[in-house]
Design a protein around this motif. Structure first.
Motif, mmCIF file in Angstrom:
data_model
loop_
_atom_site.group_PDB
_atom_site.id
_atom_site.type_symbol
_atom_site.label_atom_id
_atom_site.label_comp_id
_atom_site.label_asym_id
_atom_site.label_seq_id
_atom_site.Cartn_x
_atom_site.Cartn_y
_atom_site.Cartn_z
ATOM 1 N N UNK A 54 0.830 -1.215 0.000
ATOM 2 C CA UNK A 54 0.000 0.000 0.000
ATOM 3 C C UNK A 54 0.859 1.258 0.000
ATOM 4 N N UNK A 55 1.849 1.326 0.893
ATOM 5 C CA UNK A 55 2.644 2.549 0.984
ATOM 6 C C UNK A 55 3.579 2.685 -0.217
ATOM 7 N N UNK A 56 4.033 1.573 -0.772
ATOM 8 C CA UNK A 56 4.857 1.636 -1.983
ATOM 9 C C UNK A 56 4.036 2.181 -3.148
ATOM 10 N N UNK A 57 2.808 1.723 -3.228
ATOM 11 C CA UNK A 57 1.909 2.193 -4.297
ATOM 12 C C UNK A 57 1.633 3.686 -4.146
ATOM 13 N N UNK A 58 1.372 4.110 -2.921
ATOM 14 C CA UNK A 58 1.128 5.530 -2.672
ATOM 15 C C UNK A 58 2.362 6.362 -3.002
ATOM 16 N N UNK A 59 3.537 5.894 -2.573
ATOM 17 C CA UNK A 59 4.762 6.616 -2.854
ATOM 18 C C UNK A 59 5.031 6.742 -4.330
ATOM 19 N N UNK A 60 4.798 5.658 -5.070
ATOM 20 C CA UNK A 60 5.007 5.681 -6.515
ATOM 21 C C UNK A 60 4.107 6.704 -7.186
ATOM 22 N N UNK A 61 2.871 6.788 -6.719
ATOM 23 C CA UNK A 61 1.927 7.747 -7.308
ATOM 24 C C UNK A 61 2.313 9.187 -7.007
ATOM 25 N N UNK A 62 3.134 9.379 -5.945
ATOM 26 C CA UNK A 62 3.586 10.723 -5.583
ATOM 27 C C UNK A 62 4.967 11.050 -6.160
ATOM 28 N N UNK A 63 5.519 10.129 -6.934
ATOM 29 C CA UNK A 63 6.795 10.391 -7.578
ATOM 30 C C UNK A 63 8.017 9.848 -6.881
ATOM 31 N N UNK A 64 7.842 9.059 -5.807
ATOM 32 C CA UNK A 64 8.986 8.435 -5.152
ATOM 33 C C UNK A 64 9.580 7.405 -6.113
ATOM 34 N N UNK A 65 10.874 7.509 -6.366
ATOM 35 C CA UNK A 65 11.537 6.655 -7.346
ATOM 36 C C UNK A 65 12.562 5.761 -6.653
ATOM 37 N N UNK A 66 12.185 4.494 -6.436
ATOM 38 C CA UNK A 66 13.079 3.494 -5.856
ATOM 39 C C UNK A 66 13.071 2.286 -6.788
ATOM 40 N N UNK A 67 14.237 1.936 -7.313
ATOM 41 C CA UNK A 67 14.353 0.826 -8.253
ATOM 42 C C UNK A 67 15.387 -0.180 -7.755
ATOM 43 N N UNK A 68 15.294 -1.397 -8.272
ATOM 44 C CA UNK A 68 16.163 -2.487 -7.833
ATOM 45 C C UNK A 68 16.802 -3.179 -9.023
ATOM 46 N N UNK A 69 18.026 -3.640 -8.825
ATOM 47 C CA UNK A 69 18.710 -4.442 -9.830
ATOM 48 C C UNK A 69 19.342 -5.632 -9.122
ATOM 49 N N UNK A 70 19.133 -6.821 -9.690
ATOM 50 C CA UNK A 70 19.552 -8.048 -9.019
ATOM 51 C C UNK A 70 20.794 -8.657 -9.655
ATOM 52 N N UNK A 71 21.582 -9.321 -8.790
ATOM 53 C CA UNK A 71 22.713 -10.114 -9.238
ATOM 54 C C UNK A 71 22.477 -11.585 -8.926
ATOM 55 N N UNK A 72 23.516 -12.297 -8.543
ATOM 56 C CA UNK A 72 23.406 -13.724 -8.283
ATOM 57 C C UNK A 72 22.634 -14.041 -7.017
ATOM 58 N N UNK A 73 22.100 -15.275 -6.982
ATOM 59 C CA UNK A 73 21.329 -15.758 -5.840
ATOM 60 C C UNK A 73 21.942 -17.033 -5.291
#
Length: 204
Positions: A54-73
């Motif tokens: 919920x809060x991630x969705x709200x933040x995204x709609x307000x322009x909060x920009x947090x992105x992820x990039x993955x490596x090995x697991x």
């Protein structure tokens, strides 16, 4: 293909879907990565997965920009339970002292995962924050941080915390890093989880 290999592939698929669907704002599919009692720990949020969505969705709609990039697991598997550690970067863009900046934090996702009714899902995600940096988006811009404030923040994510507190988040100050008591306690919890214990309890 044997069951263990299939389980490992499913867990890797789960981890990768988490990052892609979350960053794409594909919230309905993102929700399927979690079990109903899933719990998320991050610098700026600690709570149930449903609330995190919920809060991630709200933040995204307000322009909060947090992105992820993955490596090995790396996956430790014990029957229907697993610990998955995945190399990752967190990238956040925001204004810092009137300068648009990118902060990049390198670390690992440390996931407590369980197979229930044939489906693997995240029960608890705890990132490990190893190192970070901050840079102006415009390389010609001059950025001056408050050094006293910066140095009072945890080493592994101090620039990330700096930018998040500037935009109004309350940042947790004792998250696990590359070394130290916090990450050792997390590893103990992981061993406890694989042995049948709760992900929220320290190992005895």
């Amino acid at each position: 293909m044997d069951t263990v290999t299939l389980d490992r592939l499913a867990i890797r698929d789960l981890v990768e879907n988490w990052a892609v669907w979350r960053d794409a704002g594909d919230w309905d599919r993102f929700q399927t990565c979690w079990h109903d009692d899933g719990f998320m720990c991050a610098t700026w949020f600690q709570g149930p997965a449903s609330e995190f969505i919920r809060v991630s969705r709200e933040g995204s709609s307000k322009g909060v920009s947090i992105l992820h990039f993955l490596g090995g697991t790396s996956i430790d598997l014990a029957g229907t339970r697993a610990i998955a550690q995945t190399k990752m970067t967190i990238s956040q863009r925001a204004q810092v002292h009137d300068v648009q900046c990118d902060v990049v934090c390198t670390g690992r996702f440390y996931d407590f995962i369980e197979k229930r009714q044939g489906k693997w899902g995240v029960v608890l995600r705890q990132p490990i924050y190893e190192k970070d940096r901050i840079d102006p988006v415009d390389p010609s811009a001059t950025l001056q941080l408050d050094r006293d404030v910066l140095m009072a923040l945890p080493e592994g994510y101090r620039h990330l915390a700096y930018i998040q507190e500037r935009i109004g988040y309350k940042v947790k100050r004792d998250m696990p890093g590359l070394k130290g008591a916090e990450v050792e306690r997390l590893y103990a919890r992981g061993r406890n989880w694989l042995a049948g214990g709760s992900p929220h309890e320290p190992a005895a």
